[in-house]
Design a protein around this motif. Structure first.
Motif, PDB file in Angstrom:
ATOM      1  N   ASP A   1       9.545   0.929   7.175  1.00  0.00           N
ATOM      2  CA  ASP A   1      10.694   1.476   6.451  1.00  0.00           C
ATOM      3  C   ASP A   1      10.809   2.957   6.776  1.00  0.00           C
ATOM      4  OD1 ASP A   1       8.551   2.506   5.078  1.00  0.00           O
ATOM      5  OD2 ASP A   1       9.203   1.833   3.095  1.00  0.00           O
ATOM      6  N   LEU A   2      11.766   3.623   6.173  1.00  0.00           N
ATOM      7  CA  LEU A   2      11.993   5.033   6.489  1.00  0.00           C
ATOM      8  C   LEU A   2      10.770   5.890   6.154  1.00  0.00           C
ATOM      9  CD1 LEU A   2      15.683   5.579   5.293  1.00  0.00           C
ATOM     10  CD2 LEU A   2      14.848   5.387   7.641  1.00  0.00           C
ATOM     11  N   LYS A   3      10.169   5.649   4.987  1.00  0.00           N
ATOM     12  CA  LYS A   3       9.007   6.442   4.583  1.00  0.00           C
ATOM     13  C   LYS A   3       7.867   6.269   5.574  1.00  0.00           C
ATOM     14  CE  LYS A   3       5.591   6.950   0.881  1.00  0.00           C
ATOM     15  NZ  LYS A   3       5.140   6.443  -0.445  1.00  0.00           N
ATOM     16  N   THR A   4       7.602   5.031   5.956  1.00  0.00           N
ATOM     17  CA  THR A   4       6.513   4.764   6.900  1.00  0.00           C
ATOM     18  C   THR A   4       6.792   5.414   8.251  1.00  0.00           C
ATOM     19  OG1 THR A   4       6.028   2.662   5.811  1.00  0.00           O
ATOM     20  CG2 THR A   4       5.191   2.946   8.048  1.00  0.00           C
ATOM     21  N   SER A   5       8.030   5.351   8.702  1.00  0.00           N
ATOM     22  CA  SER A   5       8.387   5.967   9.981  1.00  0.00           C
ATOM     23  C   SER A   5       8.148   7.471   9.947  1.00  0.00           C
ATOM     24  CB  SER A   5       9.850   5.672  10.313  1.00  0.00           C
ATOM     25  OG  SER A   5      10.189   6.218  11.579  1.00  0.00           O
ATOM     26  N   ARG A   6       8.496   8.090   8.829  1.00  0.00           N
ATOM     27  CA  ARG A   6       8.274   9.539   8.723  1.00  0.00           C
ATOM     28  C   ARG A   6       6.783   9.867   8.738  1.00  0.00           C
ATOM     29  NH1 ARG A   6      12.921   9.099   5.192  1.00  0.00           N
ATOM     30  NH2 ARG A   6      11.588   8.925   3.340  1.00  0.00           N
ATOM     31  N   ILE A   7       5.989   9.049   8.062  1.00  0.00           N
ATOM     32  CA  ILE A   7       4.532   9.254   8.089  1.00  0.00           C
ATOM     33  C   ILE A   7       3.996   9.090   9.503  1.00  0.00           C
ATOM     34  CG2 ILE A   7       2.319   8.339   7.301  1.00  0.00           C
ATOM     35  CD1 ILE A   7       3.716   7.564   4.678  1.00  0.00           C
ATOM     36  N   MET A   8       4.486   8.079  10.209  1.00  0.00           N
ATOM     37  CA  MET A   8       4.040   7.853  11.580  1.00  0.00           C
ATOM     38  C   MET A   8       4.384   9.043  12.467  1.00  0.00           C
ATOM     39  SD  MET A   8       4.996   3.798  11.918  1.00  0.00           S
ATOM     40  CE  MET A   8       4.194   3.464  13.494  1.00  0.00           C
ATOM     41  N   GLY A   9       5.545   9.616  12.265  1.00  0.00           N
ATOM     42  CA  GLY A   9       5.923  10.806  13.021  1.00  0.00           C
ATOM     43  C   GLY A   9       4.962  11.955  12.795  1.00  0.00           C
ATOM     44  N   GLN A  10       4.546  12.145  11.552  1.00  0.00           N
ATOM     45  CA  GLN A  10       3.583  13.201  11.235  1.00  0.00           C
ATOM     46  C   GLN A  10       2.234  12.924  11.884  1.00  0.00           C
ATOM     47  OE1 GLN A  10       3.584  13.107   6.959  1.00  0.00           O
ATOM     48  NE2 GLN A  10       5.657  13.943   6.777  1.00  0.00           N
ATOM     49  N   VAL A  11       1.830  11.651  11.847  1.00  0.00           N
ATOM     50  CA  VAL A  11       0.538  11.266  12.426  1.00  0.00           C
ATOM     51  C   VAL A  11       0.526  11.505  13.933  1.00  0.00           C
ATOM     52  CG1 VAL A  11      -0.882   9.245  12.987  1.00  0.00           C
ATOM     53  CG2 VAL A  11      -0.107   9.613  10.638  1.00  0.00           C
TER      54      VAL A  11
ATOM     55  N   THR B   1       0.804  -1.204   0.000  1.00  0.00           N
ATOM     56  CA  THR B   1       0.000   0.000   0.000  1.00  0.00           C
ATOM     57  C   THR B   1       0.848   1.270   0.000  1.00  0.00           C
ATOM     58  OG1 THR B   1      -1.681   1.231   1.238  1.00  0.00           O
ATOM     59  CG2 THR B   1      -0.142  -0.045   2.528  1.00  0.00           C
ATOM     60  N   ASP B   2       0.333   2.305  -0.673  1.00  0.00           N
ATOM     61  CA  ASP B   2       0.997   3.600  -0.659  1.00  0.00           C
ATOM     62  C   ASP B   2       0.607   4.400   0.572  1.00  0.00           C
ATOM     63  OD1 ASP B   2       2.315   3.157  -3.078  1.00  0.00           O
ATOM     64  OD2 ASP B   2       0.602   3.875  -4.247  1.00  0.00           O
ATOM     65  N   HIS B   3      -0.344   3.907   1.317  1.00  0.00           N
ATOM     66  CA  HIS B   3      -0.823   4.598   2.517  1.00  0.00           C
ATOM     67  C   HIS B   3      -0.706   3.637   3.693  1.00  0.00           C
ATOM     68  CE1 HIS B   3      -2.340   7.789  -0.058  1.00  0.00           C
ATOM     69  NE2 HIS B   3      -2.846   6.850  -0.830  1.00  0.00           N
ATOM     70  N   PRO B   4       0.486   3.518   4.254  1.00  0.00           N
ATOM     71  CA  PRO B   4       0.733   2.485   5.270  1.00  0.00           C
ATOM     72  C   PRO B   4       0.120   2.773   6.634  1.00  0.00           C
ATOM     73  CG  PRO B   4       2.683   3.845   4.989  1.00  0.00           C
ATOM     74  CD  PRO B   4       1.714   4.270   3.933  1.00  0.00           C
TER      75      PRO B   4
ATOM     76  N   GLY C   1      10.105  12.212  15.931  1.00  0.00           N
ATOM     77  CA  GLY C   1       9.710  11.135  16.836  1.00  0.00           C
ATOM     78  C   GLY C   1      10.561   9.897  16.732  1.00  0.00           C
ATOM     79  N   GLY C   2      11.543   9.899  15.821  1.00  0.00           N
ATOM     80  CA  GLY C   2      12.406   8.744  15.688  1.00  0.00           C
ATOM     81  C   GLY C   2      11.673   7.557  15.081  1.00  0.00           C
ATOM     82  N   PHE C   3      12.242   6.370  15.223  1.00  0.00           N
ATOM     83  CA  PHE C   3      11.677   5.177  14.600  1.00  0.00           C
ATOM     84  C   PHE C   3      10.246   4.937  15.072  1.00  0.00           C
ATOM     85  CE2 PHE C   3      10.766   0.615  14.510  1.00  0.00           C
ATOM     86  CZ  PHE C   3      11.021   0.344  13.178  1.00  0.00           C
ATOM     87  N   GLY C   4       9.333   4.848  14.124  1.00  0.00           N
ATOM     88  CA  GLY C   4       7.927   4.619  14.455  1.00  0.00           C
ATOM     89  C   GLY C   4       7.183   5.853  14.913  1.00  0.00           C
ATOM     90  N   GLY C   5       7.880   6.988  14.992  1.00  0.00           N
ATOM     91  CA  GLY C   5       7.221   8.252  15.272  1.00  0.00           C
ATOM     92  C   GLY C   5       6.853   8.531  16.709  1.00  0.00           C
ATOM     93  N   LEU C   6       7.126   7.590  17.618  1.00  0.00           N
ATOM     94  CA  LEU C   6       6.666   7.761  18.999  1.00  0.00           C
ATOM     95  C   LEU C   6       7.780   7.880  20.023  1.00  0.00           C
ATOM     96  CD1 LEU C   6       3.559   5.493  19.775  1.00  0.00           C
ATOM     97  CD2 LEU C   6       3.759   7.959  20.022  1.00  0.00           C
ATOM     98  N   GLN C   7       8.794   7.024  19.927  1.00  0.00           N
ATOM     99  CA  GLN C   7       9.681   6.866  21.076  1.00  0.00           C
ATOM    100  C   GLN C   7      10.559   8.075  21.365  1.00  0.00           C
ATOM    101  OE1 GLN C   7      11.494   3.112  20.324  1.00  0.00           O
ATOM    102  NE2 GLN C   7      12.662   3.789  18.568  1.00  0.00           N
ATOM    103  N   GLU C   8      10.702   8.982  20.392  1.00  0.00           N
ATOM    104  CA  GLU C   8      11.470  10.194  20.646  1.00  0.00           C
ATOM    105  C   GLU C   8      10.632  11.453  20.457  1.00  0.00           C
ATOM    106  OE1 GLU C   8      15.519  10.203  18.892  1.00  0.00           O
ATOM    107  OE2 GLU C   8      15.041   8.174  18.217  1.00  0.00           O
TER     108      GLU C   8
END
Length: 261
Positions: free
Chosen positions: A28-38, A2-5, A83-90
């Motif tokens: 992956d890196l793209k998904t992690s960045r999206i998670m950070g935004q979310v 999916t393009d929208h992970p 937010g670092g890996f996964g957008g949360l831990q940092e």
């Protein structure tokens, strides 16, 4: 793939976040960045009070880092985003409750993501591990967090050997709050999210800041920071309408109406 992970849904004051990246929900890196935004959106929106994080499918919650993407050029030390890996831990200043609903295999960076939540609910078939040792690398965030969450010797065994815990053992050691049948996981997670969303958001914010900041402080030093008005969230709470509302509701024998201000 999916393009929208990441799928999100607002349910009143609850923000549901679903990792949806077939086949295994690896990040992956793209998904992690999206998670950070979310998660930044969740942090900064005053209407959102609780996040509920889960994953699509029935087999995987998250195995962590996407090794296939790494083989195609994603650098392990690349740009994970805010937010670092996964957008949360940092992610700085996240003073709202986060519930993790682990619906399957949860290992490596996926376990580190789960550890970034405040409450972890797990399906009966969920399993947990830190297999990084077998590929000759270190589970860095887990090496910091896990020995503080569960008994030291169990944490070190997981880190040293990569062995798996089923959900029952994970609950026994306090890694997860509760184990539920798969068909009850999201029902209970949503019930809990709604319960927290109806609670006092300024109190939750104060709890999270104090717990986070006091983790490596001596008790008296942390208490002195509170009495000297050095915790922003605590001071905001003490000067808030909600503080007065709590006292009035108690005196009037009614349920309080929290406004977050």
């Amino acid at each position: 793939m999916t393009d929208h992970p990441i799928r999100t849904e607002r349910r009143g004051h609850v923000f549901e976040v679903t990792l949806d990246r077939p086949k295994a929900n690896a990040i992956d890196l793209k998904t992690s960045r999206i998670m950070g935004q979310v998660f930044t959106e969740f942090r900064d929106d005053p209407e959102l009070r609780v996040a509920l994080v889960t994953a699509a499918g029935e087999k995987f919650f998250c195995p962590g880092w996407d090794l296939k993407a790494a083989a195609e050029g994603d650098a392990v030390d690349g740009d994970y985003g805010v937010g670092g890996f996964g957008g949360l831990q940092e992610l700085r200043g996240l003073n709202k409750p986060v519930i993790m609903a682990v619906n399957g295999i949860c290992c490596g960076g996926g376990l580190e993501l789960a550890l970034s939540g405040d409450i972890i609910l797990a399906a009966e078939h969920a399993s947990f591990a830190l297999p990084e040792i077998r590929s000759g690398t270190v589970a860095d965030a887990a090496s910091i967090k896990l020995p503080k969450r569960i008994p030291y010797h169990i944490a070190m065994e997981m880190l040293f050997t990569g062995r798996w815990l089923d959900s029952a053992e994970a609950a026994r050691w306090g890694l997860v709050n509760r184990v539920l049948p798969a068909d009850q996981l999201m029902i209970e997670a949503r019930r809990m999210a709604d319960e927290l969303a109806s609670g006092p958001p300024l109190v939750f914010a104060a709890i999270k800041e104090v717990v986070r900041e006091a983790e490596d402080m001596k008790f008296q030093d942390a208490l002195n920071r509170i009495t000297k008005s050095q915790f922003e969230t605590v001071e905001r709470l003490y000067r808030s309408e909600d503080q007065l509302e709590g006292a009035r509701a108690f005196a009037e024998k009614r349920d309080p109406v929290w406004k977050g201000r």
